[in-house]
Design a protein around this motif. Sequence first.
Motif, short mmCIF file in Angstrom:
data_model
loop_
_atom_site.label_atom_id
_atom_site.label_comp_id
_atom_site.label_asym_id
_atom_site.label_seq_id
_atom_site.Cartn_x
_atom_site.Cartn_y
_atom_site.Cartn_z
N VAL A 164 7.64 12.04 -5.67
CA VAL A 164 8.82 12.86 -5.40
C VAL A 164 10.09 12.21 -5.96
O VAL A 164 10.86 12.86 -6.67
CB VAL A 164 8.97 13.12 -3.88
CG1 VAL A 164 10.23 13.94 -3.61
CG2 VAL A 164 7.74 13.83 -3.34
N LEU A 165 10.28 10.92 -5.67
CA LEU A 165 11.49 10.24 -6.12
C LEU A 165 11.31 9.57 -7.48
O LEU A 165 12.29 9.12 -8.08
CB LEU A 165 11.95 9.21 -5.08
CG LEU A 165 12.39 9.81 -3.74
CD1 LEU A 165 12.87 8.70 -2.80
CD2 LEU A 165 13.50 10.85 -3.92
N GLY A 166 10.09 9.46 -7.97
CA GLY A 166 9.86 8.97 -9.32
C GLY A 166 9.89 7.48 -9.52
O GLY A 166 10.06 7.00 -10.64
N PHE A 167 9.71 6.71 -8.44
CA PHE A 167 9.63 5.25 -8.59
C PHE A 167 8.37 4.90 -9.39
O PHE A 167 7.34 5.55 -9.26
CB PHE A 167 9.58 4.57 -7.23
CG PHE A 167 10.91 4.44 -6.55
CD1 PHE A 167 11.47 3.18 -6.34
CD2 PHE A 167 11.60 5.56 -6.11
CE1 PHE A 167 12.70 3.04 -5.71
CE2 PHE A 167 12.83 5.44 -5.48
CZ PHE A 167 13.38 4.18 -5.28
N LEU A 168 8.46 3.86 -10.20
CA LEU A 168 7.35 3.45 -11.06
C LEU A 168 6.52 2.35 -10.40
O LEU A 168 7.08 1.38 -9.86
CB LEU A 168 7.90 2.93 -12.40
CG LEU A 168 8.64 3.96 -13.24
CD1 LEU A 168 9.36 3.26 -14.40
CD2 LEU A 168 7.68 5.00 -13.78
N PRO A 169 5.19 2.47 -10.44
CA PRO A 169 4.34 1.41 -9.87
C PRO A 169 4.59 0.07 -10.57
O PRO A 169 4.62 0.00 -11.79
CB PRO A 169 2.92 1.92 -10.13
CG PRO A 169 3.06 3.40 -10.26
CD PRO A 169 4.39 3.60 -10.92
N ARG A 170 4.77 -0.98 -9.78
CA ARG A 170 4.96 -2.32 -10.32
C ARG A 170 3.99 -3.30 -9.66
O ARG A 170 4.33 -4.45 -9.40
CB ARG A 170 6.42 -2.76 -10.12
CG ARG A 170 7.44 -1.92 -10.92
CD ARG A 170 7.61 -2.44 -12.34
NE ARG A 170 8.43 -1.58 -13.18
CZ ARG A 170 9.76 -1.56 -13.22
NH1 ARG A 170 10.46 -2.35 -12.42
NH2 ARG A 170 10.41 -0.77 -14.05
N GLY A 171 2.78 -2.82 -9.36
CA GLY A 171 1.76 -3.73 -8.88
C GLY A 171 1.57 -3.69 -7.38
O GLY A 171 2.19 -2.94 -6.65
N ALA A 172 0.64 -4.54 -6.92
CA ALA A 172 0.25 -4.54 -5.52
C ALA A 172 -0.26 -5.91 -5.12
O ALA A 172 -0.48 -6.79 -5.96
CB ALA A 172 -0.84 -3.48 -5.27
N MET A 173 -0.45 -6.09 -3.81
CA MET A 173 -1.04 -7.32 -3.27
C MET A 173 -1.75 -6.98 -1.97
O MET A 173 -1.17 -6.31 -1.11
CB MET A 173 0.03 -8.38 -3.02
CG MET A 173 -0.55 -9.70 -2.48
SD MET A 173 0.73 -10.94 -2.14
CE MET A 173 1.54 -10.21 -0.71
#
Length: 303
Positions: A164-173
């Motif tokens: 919805v807001l268009g944030f880009l995935p930058r990984g996970a933990m």
Amino acid sequence: MTQIRGLGYLKVQTRHIDRWREFALDGLGFAEGSGPDPDGLYLRMDERRSRLQVLPGDTDRVLAVGWEVRDQYALAAVREAVEKSGTAVTKLTSKEAAERDAEEAIAFTDPGGTPVEVFWGPLLDHGPLRTGFAQKFVTGPMGMGHVVLPTPNFNETVAFYAEVLGFLPRGAMKVGGGAAKVRFMGVNQRHHSIAICPAPFDGDPGLVHLMVEVDTLDAVGIALDTITKKGFSISSTLGRHTNDKMVSFYVRAPGGWDVEYGCEGMLVDEAYYTAEEITRDSYWGHDWSGSEPLAAFVPPKKG
């Protein structure tokens, strides 16, 4: 493509306003700004009149996470996207927007219960900025820093920010030894402007930590020495993170959440970046063994 440019401001409420003044001004070297509430604490980091707004109240909680967009057209696009998702949006009055030093702003609640505001046209303060340690905060195109939000509605919250807001995935933990993961997301060259953390409860304070970045390692060290001497609880020792490369420490703010104070954060080149899963939080340091439990992970009191 996201319309969000960065984290514009964070507005919180506290029962400990006097302790907050010592914490932020004397301990971490924020500059004192100005704002509409004579009893509030308004903290400057750059030419904005304030980035962190701390208001007195009977509970410790997040009042608003403020995201900045370029102009009125971008704000209209965000409002349309949020309403299409089925989330109710409120347009703030001119008076309410002015209280946030904004030309125009909207408000809604994310699936995790966090009060969100989106704004454009911030009011600037061109007076001299006198920080406590002569440090410069890294803001500008990368915004104020990043926030980590706890939520029991993890999948819905991640989808809201990404789709919805268009944030880009930058990984996970992975966290907690199971399948649960913290998801990091960005909107500019800062590695992440938000991280979503699975949590067993909702409600106050609604925040895991706020990260602010300064220009030198010396400024980080001075802040660590100063905040320790003033008796604030160090949640994590100095260390370097594996994902954003930040050299930082964490200190418990009055209210049960942390401030991460760091330097040397990496710049993401989106043309080449791919989202990665880290298997260790840090290359070195960041010892959490002496940390008190975060309020977001303590069961709410009954009654």
